[in-house]
Design a protein around this motif. Structure first.
Motif, PDB file in Angstrom:
ATOM      1  N   LEU A 160       4.241  76.402  -7.187  1.00  0.00           N
ATOM      2  CA  LEU A 160       3.991  78.480  -6.775  1.00  0.00           C
ATOM      3  C   LEU A 160       4.135  79.484  -8.135  1.00  0.00           C
ATOM      4  O   LEU A 160       3.144  80.153  -8.672  1.00  0.00           O
ATOM      5  N   ILE A 161       4.945  79.169  -9.103  1.00  0.00           N
ATOM      6  CA  ILE A 161       5.415  80.100  -9.998  1.00  0.00           C
ATOM      7  C   ILE A 161       4.154  80.403 -11.340  1.00  0.00           C
ATOM      8  O   ILE A 161       3.374  81.153 -11.339  1.00  0.00           O
ATOM      9  N   VAL A 162       3.974  79.161 -11.444  1.00  0.00           N
ATOM     10  CA  VAL A 162       2.758  78.502 -12.523  1.00  0.00           C
ATOM     11  C   VAL A 162       1.209  79.292 -12.120  1.00  0.00           C
ATOM     12  O   VAL A 162       0.449  79.413 -12.571  1.00  0.00           O
ATOM     13  N   LEU A 163       0.835  78.685 -10.157  1.00  0.00           N
ATOM     14  CA  LEU A 163      -0.026  79.393  -9.874  1.00  0.00           C
ATOM     15  C   LEU A 163      -0.284  80.227  -9.983  1.00  0.00           C
ATOM     16  O   LEU A 163      -1.341  81.181 -10.679  1.00  0.00           O
ATOM     17  N   ILE A 164       0.361  81.158  -9.709  1.00  0.00           N
ATOM     18  CA  ILE A 164       0.870  83.209  -9.947  1.00  0.00           C
ATOM     19  C   ILE A 164       0.637  83.509 -10.919  1.00  0.00           C
ATOM     20  O   ILE A 164      -0.397  83.817 -10.827  1.00  0.00           O
ATOM     21  N   TYR A 165       1.252  82.947 -12.088  1.00  0.00           N
ATOM     22  CA  TYR A 165       1.219  83.950 -13.188  1.00  0.00           C
ATOM     23  C   TYR A 165      -0.417  83.013 -14.166  1.00  0.00           C
ATOM     24  O   TYR A 165      -1.073  84.040 -14.804  1.00  0.00           O
ATOM     25  N   SER A 166      -0.783  81.988 -13.837  1.00  0.00           N
ATOM     26  CA  SER A 166      -1.962  81.122 -14.641  1.00  0.00           C
ATOM     27  C   SER A 166      -2.918  81.843 -13.851  1.00  0.00           C
ATOM     28  O   SER A 166      -4.134  82.601 -14.713  1.00  0.00           O
ATOM     29  N   TYR A 167      -2.991  82.246 -12.922  1.00  0.00           N
ATOM     30  CA  TYR A 167      -4.268  82.947 -12.002  1.00  0.00           C
ATOM     31  C   TYR A 167      -3.992  84.416 -12.182  1.00  0.00           C
ATOM     32  O   TYR A 167      -5.332  84.654 -12.721  1.00  0.00           O
ATOM     33  N   ILE A 168      -3.439  84.836 -12.257  1.00  0.00           N
ATOM     34  CA  ILE A 168      -2.911  86.585 -12.691  1.00  0.00           C
ATOM     35  C   ILE A 168      -3.893  86.965 -14.621  1.00  0.00           C
ATOM     36  O   ILE A 168      -5.039  87.526 -14.411  1.00  0.00           O
ATOM     37  N   LEU A 169      -3.069  85.879 -14.930  1.00  0.00           N
ATOM     38  CA  LEU A 169      -3.732  85.498 -16.744  1.00  0.00           C
ATOM     39  C   LEU A 169      -5.119  85.570 -16.753  1.00  0.00           C
ATOM     40  O   LEU A 169      -5.740  86.390 -17.066  1.00  0.00           O
ATOM     41  N   GLY A 170      -5.616  84.757 -16.881  1.00  0.00           N
ATOM     42  CA  GLY A 170      -6.879  84.081 -16.067  1.00  0.00           C
ATOM     43  C   GLY A 170      -8.151  84.882 -15.713  1.00  0.00           C
ATOM     44  O   GLY A 170      -9.371  84.996 -15.846  1.00  0.00           O
ATOM     45  N   SER A 171      -7.407  85.659 -14.855  1.00  0.00           N
ATOM     46  CA  SER A 171      -8.353  86.606 -14.398  1.00  0.00           C
ATOM     47  C   SER A 171      -8.985  87.678 -14.543  1.00  0.00           C
ATOM     48  O   SER A 171      -9.218  88.703 -14.154  1.00  0.00           O
ATOM     49  N   ALA A 231      -3.445  75.301 -16.564  1.00  0.00           N
ATOM     50  CA  ALA A 231      -4.774  75.639 -17.892  1.00  0.00           C
ATOM     51  C   ALA A 231      -5.706  75.519 -16.920  1.00  0.00           C
ATOM     52  O   ALA A 231      -7.166  76.174 -16.792  1.00  0.00           O
ATOM     53  N   LEU A 232      -5.901  74.503 -15.779  1.00  0.00           N
ATOM     54  CA  LEU A 232      -7.236  74.697 -14.677  1.00  0.00           C
ATOM     55  C   LEU A 232      -7.149  75.789 -13.827  1.00  0.00           C
ATOM     56  O   LEU A 232      -8.296  76.120 -13.906  1.00  0.00           O
ATOM     57  N   ILE A 233      -6.004  76.119 -13.162  1.00  0.00           N
ATOM     58  CA  ILE A 233      -5.838  77.590 -12.627  1.00  0.00           C
ATOM     59  C   ILE A 233      -6.232  78.645 -13.650  1.00  0.00           C
ATOM     60  O   ILE A 233      -6.955  79.328 -12.748  1.00  0.00           O
ATOM     61  N   CYS A 234      -5.672  78.534 -14.458  1.00  0.00           N
ATOM     62  CA  CYS A 234      -6.150  79.903 -15.723  1.00  0.00           C
ATOM     63  C   CYS A 234      -7.799  79.753 -15.656  1.00  0.00           C
ATOM     64  O   CYS A 234      -7.998  80.545 -16.229  1.00  0.00           O
ATOM     65  N   PHE A 235      -8.250  79.237 -15.549  1.00  0.00           N
ATOM     66  CA  PHE A 235      -9.625  78.677 -16.555  1.00  0.00           C
ATOM     67  C   PHE A 235     -10.591  79.146 -14.502  1.00  0.00           C
ATOM     68  O   PHE A 235     -11.904  79.480 -14.997  1.00  0.00           O
ATOM     69  N   ILE A 236     -10.229  78.364 -13.307  1.00  0.00           N
ATOM     70  CA  ILE A 236     -11.548  79.078 -12.319  1.00  0.00           C
ATOM     71  C   ILE A 236     -10.795  80.329 -12.314  1.00  0.00           C
ATOM     72  O   ILE A 236     -11.777  80.809 -11.607  1.00  0.00           O
ATOM     73  N   ALA A 237      -8.961  80.964 -12.354  1.00  0.00           N
ATOM     74  CA  ALA A 237      -9.302  82.357 -12.530  1.00  0.00           C
ATOM     75  C   ALA A 237     -10.712  83.329 -13.495  1.00  0.00           C
ATOM     76  O   ALA A 237     -10.266  83.649 -13.164  1.00  0.00           O
ATOM     77  N   HIS A 238     -10.746  83.265 -14.468  1.00  0.00           N
ATOM     78  CA  HIS A 238     -11.568  82.968 -14.970  1.00  0.00           C
ATOM     79  C   HIS A 238     -12.979  83.335 -14.642  1.00  0.00           C
ATOM     80  O   HIS A 238     -13.223  83.907 -14.551  1.00  0.00           O
ATOM     81  N   ILE A 239     -13.343  81.979 -14.034  1.00  0.00           N
ATOM     82  CA  ILE A 239     -14.412  82.035 -13.663  1.00  0.00           C
ATOM     83  C   ILE A 239     -14.949  82.770 -12.436  1.00  0.00           C
ATOM     84  O   ILE A 239     -15.754  83.902 -11.849  1.00  0.00           O
TER      85      ILE A 239
END
Length: 96
Positions: A4-15, A83-91
């Motif tokens: 959950l922590i990884v999902l949250i911070y990766s998505y916030i950074l990636g977006s 990496a995957l979540i950051c990429f998805i958030a970037h898109i």
């Protein structure tokens, strides 16, 4: 809990929409109303400012790098997920 922590911070950074932020600050334009309407590096390049396009590209790469480095340091087994979540958030950024 780690996932959950990884999902949250990766998505916030990636977006983080660096193309939009950079053109708003330096050109006082909304990049979504220029060229293709995309907020990416190629559309920032269409504004005629190569330095802003390069900055956008570097910041977009850097946000992925930071996400992976944090995962590598604290959540070693979840690097690929980060990496995957950051990429998805970037898109699909939450801010737009």
């Amino acid at each position: 809990m780690d996932i959950l922590i990884v999902l949250i911070y990766s998505y916030i950074l990636g977006s983080i929409p660096f193309g939009l932020i950079i053109t708003k600050i330096f050109l006082n334009k909304d990049i979504r109303k220029v060229g293709s309407g995309n907020i990416g590096t190629t559309n920032v390049l269409r504004t005629g400012k190569k330095s802003l396009a390069a900055t956008t590209l570097l910041f977009d790469v850097f946000k992925g790098y930071v996400s992976i480095i944090i995962a590598y340091k604290y959540f070693n087994e979840l690097v690929y997920l980060s990496a995957l979540i950051c990429f998805i958030a970037h898109i699909f950024p939450i801010w737009l």
